[in-house]
Design a protein around this motif. Structure first.
Motif, PDB file in Angstrom:
ATOM      1  N   UNK A  71       0.818  -1.160   0.083  1.00 17.56           N
ATOM      2  CA  UNK A  71       0.065   0.009   0.032  1.00 17.56           C
ATOM      3  C   UNK A  71       0.950   1.087   0.005  1.00 17.56           C
ATOM      4  N   UNK A  72       1.911   1.375   0.880  1.00 16.41           N
ATOM      5  CA  UNK A  72       2.761   2.551   0.985  1.00 16.41           C
ATOM      6  C   UNK A  72       3.467   2.664  -0.421  1.00 16.41           C
ATOM      7  N   UNK A  73       3.834   1.656  -1.149  1.00 18.97           N
ATOM      8  CA  UNK A  73       4.452   1.632  -2.328  1.00 18.97           C
ATOM      9  C   UNK A  73       3.653   2.053  -3.534  1.00 18.97           C
ATOM     10  N   UNK A  74       2.402   1.758  -3.362  1.00 18.50           N
ATOM     11  CA  UNK A  74       1.358   2.123  -4.292  1.00 18.50           C
ATOM     12  C   UNK A  74       1.170   3.854  -4.213  1.00 18.50           C
ATOM     13  N   UNK A  75       1.572   4.303  -2.918  1.00 14.13           N
ATOM     14  CA  UNK A  75       1.560   5.840  -2.758  1.00 14.13           C
ATOM     15  C   UNK A  75       0.637   6.312  -1.781  1.00 14.13           C
ATOM     16  N   UNK A  76      -0.147   5.123  -1.134  1.00 13.32           N
ATOM     17  CA  UNK A  76      -1.103   5.379   0.005  1.00 13.32           C
ATOM     18  C   UNK A  76      -0.293   5.883   1.008  1.00 13.32           C
ATOM     19  N   UNK A  77      -1.439   6.677   1.916  1.00 10.26           N
ATOM     20  CA  UNK A  77      -0.988   7.445   3.146  1.00 10.26           C
ATOM     21  C   UNK A  77      -1.201   6.479   4.419  1.00 10.26           C
ATOM     22  N   UNK A  78      -0.233   5.701   4.582  1.00  9.44           N
ATOM     23  CA  UNK A  78      -0.627   4.619   5.561  1.00  9.44           C
ATOM     24  C   UNK A  78      -0.008   4.784   7.079  1.00  9.44           C
ATOM     25  N   UNK A  79      -0.887   4.654   8.098  1.00  8.49           N
ATOM     26  CA  UNK A  79      -0.295   4.604   9.471  1.00  8.49           C
ATOM     27  C   UNK A  79      -0.377   3.092  10.162  1.00  8.49           C
ATOM     28  N   UNK A  80       0.885   2.681  10.712  1.00  9.58           N
ATOM     29  CA  UNK A  80       1.025   1.274  11.208  1.00  9.58           C
ATOM     30  C   UNK A  80       0.821   1.221  12.760  1.00  9.58           C
ATOM     31  N   UNK A  81       0.438   0.288  13.237  1.00 14.19           N
ATOM     32  CA  UNK A  81       0.716  -0.224  14.611  1.00 14.19           C
ATOM     33  C   UNK A  81       1.143  -1.548  14.754  1.00 14.19           C
ATOM     34  N   UNK A  82       1.845  -2.157  15.704  1.00 10.89           N
ATOM     35  CA  UNK A  82       2.146  -3.714  15.901  1.00 10.89           C
ATOM     36  C   UNK A  82       2.496  -3.713  17.267  1.00 10.89           C
ATOM     37  N   UNK A  83       1.958  -4.800  18.156  1.00 13.22           N
ATOM     38  CA  UNK A  83       2.232  -5.167  19.312  1.00 13.22           C
ATOM     39  C   UNK A  83       3.801  -4.935  19.412  1.00 13.22           C
ATOM     40  N   UNK A  84       4.409  -5.817  18.660  1.00 15.12           N
ATOM     41  CA  UNK A  84       5.918  -5.639  19.061  1.00 15.12           C
ATOM     42  C   UNK A  84       6.424  -4.398  17.793  1.00 15.12           C
ATOM     43  N   UNK A  85       6.590  -3.417  18.590  1.00 18.26           N
ATOM     44  CA  UNK A  85       6.799  -1.980  18.018  1.00 18.26           C
ATOM     45  C   UNK A  85       7.892  -2.147  16.856  1.00 18.26           C
ATOM     46  N   UNK A  86       8.922  -2.687  17.211  1.00 19.17           N
ATOM     47  CA  UNK A  86      10.233  -2.804  16.261  1.00 19.17           C
ATOM     48  C   UNK A  86       9.885  -3.192  14.745  1.00 19.17           C
ATOM     49  N   UNK A  87       8.711  -4.025  14.681  1.00 24.63           N
ATOM     50  CA  UNK A  87       8.165  -4.729  13.518  1.00 24.63           C
ATOM     51  C   UNK A  87       7.864  -3.519  12.629  1.00 24.63           C
ATOM     52  N   UNK A  88       7.413  -2.277  13.143  1.00 17.88           N
ATOM     53  CA  UNK A  88       6.931  -1.276  12.199  1.00 17.88           C
ATOM     54  C   UNK A  88       8.271  -0.454  11.571  1.00 17.88           C
ATOM     55  N   UNK A  89       9.413  -0.558  12.229  1.00 19.20           N
ATOM     56  CA  UNK A  89      10.492   0.194  11.519  1.00 19.20           C
ATOM     57  C   UNK A  89      10.708   0.124  10.131  1.00 19.20           C
ATOM     58  N   UNK A  90      10.438  -1.084   9.443  1.00 16.03           N
ATOM     59  CA  UNK A  90      10.897  -1.022   8.006  1.00 16.03           C
ATOM     60  C   UNK A  90       9.765  -0.414   7.228  1.00 16.03           C
ATOM     61  N   UNK A  91       8.601  -0.374   7.604  1.00 12.54           N
ATOM     62  CA  UNK A  91       7.336   0.197   7.203  1.00 12.54           C
ATOM     63  C   UNK A  91       7.727   1.884   7.215  1.00 12.54           C
ATOM     64  N   UNK A  92       8.165   2.251   8.380  1.00 11.90           N
ATOM     65  CA  UNK A  92       8.506   3.640   8.665  1.00 11.90           C
ATOM     66  C   UNK A  92       9.390   4.060   7.764  1.00 11.90           C
ATOM     67  N   UNK A  93      10.521   3.174   7.511  1.00  7.52           N
ATOM     68  CA  UNK A  93      11.374   3.596   6.404  1.00  7.52           C
ATOM     69  C   UNK A  93      10.766   3.787   5.052  1.00  7.52           C
ATOM     70  N   UNK A  94       9.827   3.004   4.836  1.00  7.82           N
ATOM     71  CA  UNK A  94       9.210   3.311   3.579  1.00  7.82           C
ATOM     72  C   UNK A  94       8.444   4.681   3.431  1.00  7.82           C
ATOM     73  N   UNK A  95       8.147   5.219   4.703  1.00  6.21           N
ATOM     74  CA  UNK A  95       7.234   6.439   4.801  1.00  6.21           C
ATOM     75  C   UNK A  95       6.102   6.415   5.393  1.00  6.21           C
TER      76      UNK A  95
END
Ligand SMILES: NC(=O)C1=CN([C@@H]2O[C@H](COP(=O)(O)OP(=O)(O)OC[C@H]3O[C@@H](n4cnc5c(N)ncnc54)[C@H](OP(=O)(O)O)[C@@H]3O)[C@@H](O)[C@H]2O)C=CC1
Ligand SMILES: O=CCCC(=O)O
Length: 345
Positions: A71-95
């Motif tokens: 979704x991020x790569x397609x240009x969507x404005x994405x907000x994420x959450x995960x119980x284990x927060x570190x798993x969000x990091x790769x997505x945050x680097x994508x925007x």
């Protein structure tokens, strides 16, 4: 709801519309309409995903992470959450953006997707303290793509709709690689307007989508598909072990099967590593066993006998007790090996 239409740009488009053979005409039309929308809004070298608003994504495991990533790569404005927060990091680097709870994701987004492990976690994230429902309101949508049973999905749906928001269940067929490639199959049910509204997003993450009516039908379809898959894997495992025992090369069995009527991508994909006793996780064995357990309960609810599935379930349970819960579900073959060994003693 965002005031202005947000157009997700298809910068790095995953394969969107594979060969449409076998799809019902209604779904084909849906796919083609999306394709037309994509090509009509495409800029140089890319298309566009027409979706109005911000997208939330809860649960970034094996499946959730690549789905959100597409979704991020397609240009969507994405907000994420995960119980284990570190798993969000790769997505945050994508925007992607981050919010510290499901409630805050749901409150800051127009539509929120959830991809959780099982019925308990799906209900907790949707309905528990700081759960998504606390951030929902009329005009917003919640799409649960986790594999759960119909009763859990209905419970989640009732809590979501009590806020005035809309609910869609949309479990997926397809594993880690199809999730990465945007080639999942969505089995949706629930609010049809929400289904239509998120269709462009489903088409970023998947190759096809089925709308099946009332909440519970998507969950049931998914469980029936996965109970067939779980039994097939057990039967395949038995074949591999028997072929070896009678002096055949199990790799040749994989090749023979791949050319005949029972050919399935799953056998060709997993067979060679199973022969080497390697089980790199795409679909965790614990989730396959959960799906068999839920399928057995579904069958029980309509007094349907599914003895093959019941037997397969026992083997997945045995594999779990061997410590294989987090391995790929193809590791069920190890339960058969252990059984053979104990019967020789
Ligand atoms: N893998 C596959 O091939 C497929 C899986 N599915 C289904 O999709 C769903 C997700 O599967 P998959 O991504 O493989 O699973 P994973 O085990 O990789 O991810 C599970 C996710 O659920 C989260 N989670 C688990 N328990 C809780 C909890 N109590 N509260 C909050 N979050 C929780 C995990 O968070 P954390 O990171 O903190 O552990 C993680 O984000 C399952 O229902 C599965 O059956 C469907 C199709 C294919
Ligand atoms: O739920 C997991 C399904 C895996 C698959 O469809 O390959």
């Amino acid at each position: 709801m965002a005031a202005a239409a947000f157009l997700c740009a298809r910068a790095a488009a995953p394969a969107l519309l594979p060969p449409s053979r076998g799809l019902p005409r209604r779904l084909l039309l849906a796919s083609r309409a999306t394709a037309a929308a994509l090509s009509s809004s495409s800029g140089e070298g890319g298309g566009g995903v027409e979706f109005q608003g911000k997208v939330g994504f809860l649960g970034l495991g094996i499946m959730g992470a690549p789905m959100a990533s597409n979704l991020i790569k397609a240009g969507c404005d994405v907000t994420v959450w995960n119980r284990t927060k570190s798993k969000c990091d790769p997505l945050l680097s994508l925007g992607a953006k981050y919010e510290p709870s499901p409630a805050e994701v749901a409150s800051s987004c127009d539509v929120t997707f959830a991809m959780l492990a099982d019925p308990e976690s799906a209900a907790e994230v949707a309905c528990g303290a700081n759960g998504a429902a606390e951030g929902l309101a009329p005009g917003k949508g919640y799409v649960d793509v986790s594999t759960v049973d119909g009763a859990t999905s209905k419970l989640i749906g009732e809590r979501i709709t009590s806020t005035g928001a809309s609910f869609l269940e949309a479990p997926v067929s397809g594993s880690k690689k199809p999730a990465e490639d945007g080639l999942l199959i969505f089995l949706t049910a629930g609010n049809e307007s929400l289904y239509k509204r998120v269709a462009p997003l489903l088409d970023v993450m998947g190759k096809s989508r089925f709308y099946l009516g009332d909440v519970g039908n998507g969950a049931a379809m998914k469980l029936v598909v996965n109970m067939v898959m779980g039994s097939m894997m057990v039967s395949f495992s038995e074949g591999l072990l028997l072929s070896e025992k009678v002096g055949l090369d199990p790799n040749t069995l994989v090749e023979v099967i791949s050319q005949g009527a029972i050919s399935a991508p799953m056998f060709s994909l997993k067979g060679p590593s199973m022969v080497k006793a390697a089980y790199p996780t795409a679909f965790p064995l614990k989730h396959q066993q959960k799906d068999l357990r839920l399928a057995l309960a579904l069958a029980e609810s309509v007094s349907q006998s599914i003895p093959t599935v019941a037997a397969a379930n026992e083997l997945y349970k045995a594999a779990k007790s061997l410590g294989l819960a987090d391995h790929d579900f193809s590791a069920v073959i190890e339960a058969l090996k252990a059984k053979a060994q104990s019967s020789q003693q």
